[in-house]
Enzyme design. Sequence first.
Site, PDB file in Angstrom:
ATOM      1  N   THR A 136      20.449  17.825   7.990  1.00 51.72           N
ATOM      2  CA  THR A 136      19.986  18.343   9.277  1.00 51.72           C
ATOM      3  C   THR A 136      19.746  19.837   9.121  1.00 51.72           C
ATOM      4  OG1 THR A 136      20.399  18.360  11.672  1.00 51.72           O
ATOM      5  CG2 THR A 136      22.275  18.854  10.251  1.00 51.72           C
ATOM      6  N   CYS A 193      23.661  20.594   5.542  1.00 55.79           N
ATOM      7  CA  CYS A 193      22.931  21.152   6.677  1.00 55.79           C
ATOM      8  C   CYS A 193      22.452  22.562   6.394  1.00 55.79           C
ATOM      9  CB  CYS A 193      23.771  21.102   7.957  1.00 55.79           C
ATOM     10  SG  CYS A 193      25.278  22.066   7.966  1.00 55.79           S
ATOM     11  N   CYS A 194      21.483  23.002   7.221  1.00 55.34           N
ATOM     12  CA  CYS A 194      20.884  24.323   7.105  1.00 55.34           C
ATOM     13  C   CYS A 194      20.167  24.454   5.760  1.00 55.34           C
ATOM     14  CB  CYS A 194      21.961  25.393   7.295  1.00 55.34           C
ATOM     15  SG  CYS A 194      21.318  27.069   7.562  1.00 55.34           S
ATOM     16  N   ILE A 195      20.535  25.420   4.920  1.00 53.15           N
ATOM     17  CA  ILE A 195      19.883  25.630   3.633  1.00 53.15           C
ATOM     18  C   ILE A 195      20.506  24.784   2.519  1.00 53.15           C
ATOM     19  CG2 ILE A 195      21.365  27.578   2.950  1.00 53.15           C
ATOM     20  CD1 ILE A 195      17.538  27.182   2.311  1.00 53.15           C
TER      21      ILE A 195
END
Length: 254
Positions: free
Chosen positions: A227, A165-167
């Site tokens: 995500t 998730c995120c980066i």
Amino acid sequence: MLLGLLHHSGRSLLTLRTLQTLRKSSSSSQMAKRVAVVLAGCGVYDGSEIHEASAVLVHLSRGGATVQMFAPNVDQMHVVNHLKGEPSGEKRNVLVESARLARGNIRDLSELSAKEHDAVIFPGGFGAAKNLCTWAVQGKDCSVIDEVKTTLQAFHGEGKPIGLCCISPVLAAKVFPGCEVTVGIENDDKYPDTADTAAAINQLGCKHVSKSVGESHVDEKNKLVTTCAFMCNAPIHEIFDGIGSMVQGVLKRA
């Protein structure tokens, strides 16, 4: 005679209920997914994003999974004073800092065995781009540290799902050519860093798929579930829900 029959029936019913409870407990134990969570320090600017890591753990707990946390035993790229938003000049260790999030229950990433787990999840935060790879300074030309690359390849080779998730989806983009990931919606003000990151992912020969903060994307071929989390300027409950979608996708395929 009637009292004896009732007494006997009561014992039989008790025994039956006990057996059903034991079977249910045994079945739940056998079905519990063993998930490894890989951290990158503690704190959004130089480690794992704390809210994301916590959301991952809450959703895994709700999904009945057993969790073991890991982190590489390496120095952080740098240490950031989170109050001032600037480097502090200190030196800190990724495994030691990650232990704060894990309440001390954490192991060296070198000890992680894909054969002993059903899935692995990487929360985001700048630590994923600074300590697990060098994306923060080199972008698509970055290198992924050996232990992280080995972990990703091991789970992929076993056909086991990987959540990011995120980066952190950029880790998959570097290790798995042609894979599909999401880091949010391109060309949307709520996702200020998505367009550039997505462009770099596409330049690596991978495919970026635009998904909103509450959604996750599944690359079925590579068993990647991603995500965007805090790549979106969204209320924390929306971040939480999106991570829930990712975790559910991982557990479904584990």
